[in-house]
Scaffold this active site. Structure first.
Site, short mmCIF file in Angstrom:
data_model
loop_
_atom_site.label_atom_id
_atom_site.label_comp_id
_atom_site.label_asym_id
_atom_site.label_seq_id
_atom_site.Cartn_x
_atom_site.Cartn_y
_atom_site.Cartn_z
N ARG A 29 0.80 -1.22 0.00
CA ARG A 29 0.00 0.00 0.00
C ARG A 29 0.83 1.26 0.00
NH1 ARG A 29 -5.55 -0.29 1.21
NH2 ARG A 29 -6.15 -2.46 1.35
N LYS A 133 -1.39 -19.48 6.57
CA LYS A 133 -2.37 -19.60 7.64
C LYS A 133 -2.50 -18.28 8.40
CE LYS A 133 -0.81 -21.10 11.95
NZ LYS A 133 0.33 -20.36 12.49
N HIS A 163 3.67 -24.66 7.31
CA HIS A 163 5.11 -24.85 7.10
C HIS A 163 5.64 -26.12 7.78
CE1 HIS A 163 5.60 -22.91 11.04
NE2 HIS A 163 6.84 -23.36 11.05
N LYS A 167 8.82 -29.39 6.71
CA LYS A 167 9.99 -29.81 7.50
C LYS A 167 10.38 -31.22 7.09
CE LYS A 167 8.73 -27.06 11.56
NZ LYS A 167 9.83 -26.20 11.98
N GLU A 201 7.53 -24.64 22.78
CA GLU A 201 8.39 -23.51 22.38
C GLU A 201 8.85 -22.77 23.63
OE1 GLU A 201 7.10 -21.32 18.65
OE2 GLU A 201 5.19 -21.93 19.52
N ASP A 220 -3.56 -21.20 16.53
CA ASP A 220 -2.20 -20.98 16.02
C ASP A 220 -1.47 -22.30 15.75
OD1 ASP A 220 -0.03 -19.22 15.37
OD2 ASP A 220 0.92 -19.76 17.27
N HIS A 225 -0.79 -27.25 12.67
CA HIS A 225 0.44 -28.05 12.77
C HIS A 225 0.24 -29.39 13.51
CE1 HIS A 225 2.03 -24.37 11.34
NE2 HIS A 225 2.29 -23.80 12.50
N LYS A 321 3.64 -22.00 24.60
CA LYS A 321 4.72 -21.00 24.54
C LYS A 321 5.34 -20.90 25.93
CE LYS A 321 3.43 -18.77 20.46
NZ LYS A 321 4.31 -19.21 19.37
C1 BG6 Z 1 3.77 -20.64 13.48
C2 BG6 Z 1 3.04 -20.04 14.64
O1 BG6 Z 1 2.86 -21.17 12.56
O2 BG6 Z 1 4.62 -21.68 13.95
C3 BG6 Z 1 4.03 -19.51 15.67
O3 BG6 Z 1 2.23 -18.96 14.19
C4 BG6 Z 1 4.99 -20.58 16.08
O4 BG6 Z 1 3.34 -19.02 16.81
C5 BG6 Z 1 5.62 -21.23 14.85
O5 BG6 Z 1 5.99 -20.00 16.87
C6 BG6 Z 1 6.44 -22.44 15.24
O6 BG6 Z 1 7.15 -22.86 14.11
P1 BG6 Z 1 8.56 -23.57 14.25
O7 BG6 Z 1 8.91 -23.94 12.85
O8 BG6 Z 1 9.49 -22.55 14.86
O9 BG6 Z 1 8.33 -24.74 15.13
#
Ligand code: BG6
Length: 464
Positions: A29, A133, A163, A167, A201, A220, A225, A321
């Site tokens: 933008r 996502k 993602h 992996k 995490e 999330d 995932h 987290k």
């Molecule tokens: C993302 C989430 O999709 O995946 C994040 O939005 C998270 O909150 C992340 O930290 C974790 O990905 P990875 O590859 O670091 O395990």
């Protein structure tokens, strides 16, 4: 964009994995931005990502362009079309186009409609649409978004990114299962006692409060995932190694999972604590988080997959987290020996456990029992151990894998529209009627209720 996507593109470009006619047209933008300013910004981001030593200026200069868009009006998208066609004409590029929506989710519908109405959903080559996502925030919004996308794009053109599927260790789950018949023959309710999937995490939410406050760990991590991991563990053998066959099998898993019972789910939120000796603030004290926020940063849950293969085998999922460390592991616990043969010697015999480590120490361990040398007879646990890092060179980045697949038109590692809806269908009742959010200190494995969830079934969370 600058943290994952750009470095991945740059890396692929530098290693000759993108064709010569690959160009990036950044669309934003800002009317102050132009080709030069975007190239400089991207270069700085690459340097910041530690990729400055090969002088990314040249790559940025050749590859990156900018086009500014204002209000998502039809005229805006007509101008975008014009910009794309001009770029293609001037550089004699074939019209093989990827529209990558790295946008806030609220901008998805308007952008997709704009692209479609401007005729950008088709080209003389091919056109693909990539959507990051979150794809919807519940069943109704995911269906609505799917409807909009399908109005203009065929499902075969759509690449919904998770993602985790890029992996190496996640892709290896299928090879591990289907290329090693010794494990596949054990992969069922007669031999497996329970499965635990943990994605922990140590990070908090960084500067993502704006997104995270509306998402929480359920949206999330669990809906995408962890549910994908569950599907890869629980799915049947596909009849071919192709996108449709694999995604069909994943869908069958999602379809059969029983609704989550209120007693089978725990929400938590981190409070002040210490991680690896460093003090960290509680979630409610993070910048941008409401002082009364009830957003969950931790989820533990039990799921049942009541089909022929898995009836009676609990699947425990856990993510959070600010856990003590970063660790993503799948623990498959096998049934104990049917007779306690060594009982007279008072030595406990542990179950065999297969631990699949997705990160950070990618590999697996198979725990088995051996006789401890000497008398009296005792039994001890030992491990067969495999580590990717010891056997292979560094693993490719997930985004690089996914980007190459998009360009090659291989949708195997992408999420199909019907899977997304099934997943939201499973979790929407929980999101509409969530459990109370219980506090846990940062640097711990979640609230006490998470332990109780397993203690109730005479189990514990295995160390990860
Ligand atoms: C993302 C989430 O999709 O995946 C994040 O939005 C998270 O909150 C992340 O930290 C974790 O990905 P990875 O590859 O670091 O395990």
């Amino acid at each position: 964009m600058t943290r994952k996507l750009l470095p991945a593109l740059y890396h692929l470009g530098r290693h000759g994995q993108l064709s010569d006619d690959f160009r990036i047209l950044g669309v934003g933008r800002s009317s102050e931005m132009d080709h030069g300013a975007l190239r400089r910004t991207m270069c700085e981001a690459l340097v910041e990502a530690g990729l400055g030593r090969h002088r990314p200026e040249e790559w940025c200069e050749r590859t990156i362009y900018y086009h500014s868009i204002h209000d998502n009006t039809p005229e805006d998208f007509a101008r975008l079309r014009c910009a794309i066609e001009t770029l293609e004409r001037e550089h004699q590029l074939t019209s093989r186009r990827v529209f990558y929506l790295a946008l806030p989710p609220q901008a998805f519908p308007g952008t997709i409609i704009g692209l479609g109405e401007a005729g950008l959903n088709i080209s003389s080559g091919w056109t693909r649409l990539v959507i990051e996502k979150p794809f919807g925030r519940d069943l109704a919004s995911a269906r609505e978004l799917n409807d909009i996308v399908h109005r203009y794009f065929d499902e075969s053109q759509i690449y919904r990114i998770d993602h985790y599927l890029g992996k190496e260790t996640v892709q290896n789950l299928m090879v591990f299962r289907f290329a090693n018949p010794i494990f596949e023959s054990l992969w069922n309710r007669s031999q497996v006692e329970s499965v635990q999937i943990t994605v922990a995490e140590s990070l908090g939410i960084d500067s993502r409060a704006g997104y995270y406050e509306h998402a929480g760990a359920m949206r999330d991590m669990i809906q995408n995932h962890l549910s994908q991991l569950l599907c890869l563990i629980a799915m049947e053998v596909p009849d071919a190694f192709d996108a449709e066959a694999i995604r069909d099998e994943k869908n069958k898993v999602m379809r059969v999972i029983a609704p989550v019972q209120p007693d089978d789910i725990v929400f938590g939120q981190y409070q002040w604590g210490t991680i690896e000796g460093e003090e960290v603030v509680g979630y409610r004290d993070e910048a941008g988080v409401a002082a009364s926020s009830r957003t969950e940063t931790f989820v533990a849950m039990k799921l049942e997959v009541p089909n022929w293969r898995w009836q009676g085998v609990p699947f425990y999922l856990r993510t959070g987290k600010r856990m003590p460390r970063r660790s993503s592991r799948i623990m498959v616990t096998f049934r104990c020996a049917p007779v306690a043969l060594f009982k007279p010697y008072a030595c406990p015999v542990n179950a065999n456990v297969l631990g699949i480590t997705l990160q950070p120490e990618e590999g697996f361990d198979l725990q088995f029992e051996v006789k401890h040398p000497g008398q009296p007879l005792t039994v001890a646990s030992q491990r067969l151990r495999f580590r990717y890092a010891e056997a292979f060179s560094p693993l490719p980045d997930a985004y690089e894998t996914l980007l190459l697949d998009i360009l090659a038109g291989d949708a195997t590692l992408f999420v199909r529209g019907d899977w997304v809806e099934r997943s939201w269908k499973l979790y929407t009742p929980v999101l509409e009627n969530p459990p109370a959010v219980e506090p846990y200190a940062a640097g711990t494995w979640g609230p006490p209720a998470s332990k109780k969830l397993l203690a109730r079934d005479n189990r514990v969370w295995l160390p990860v």
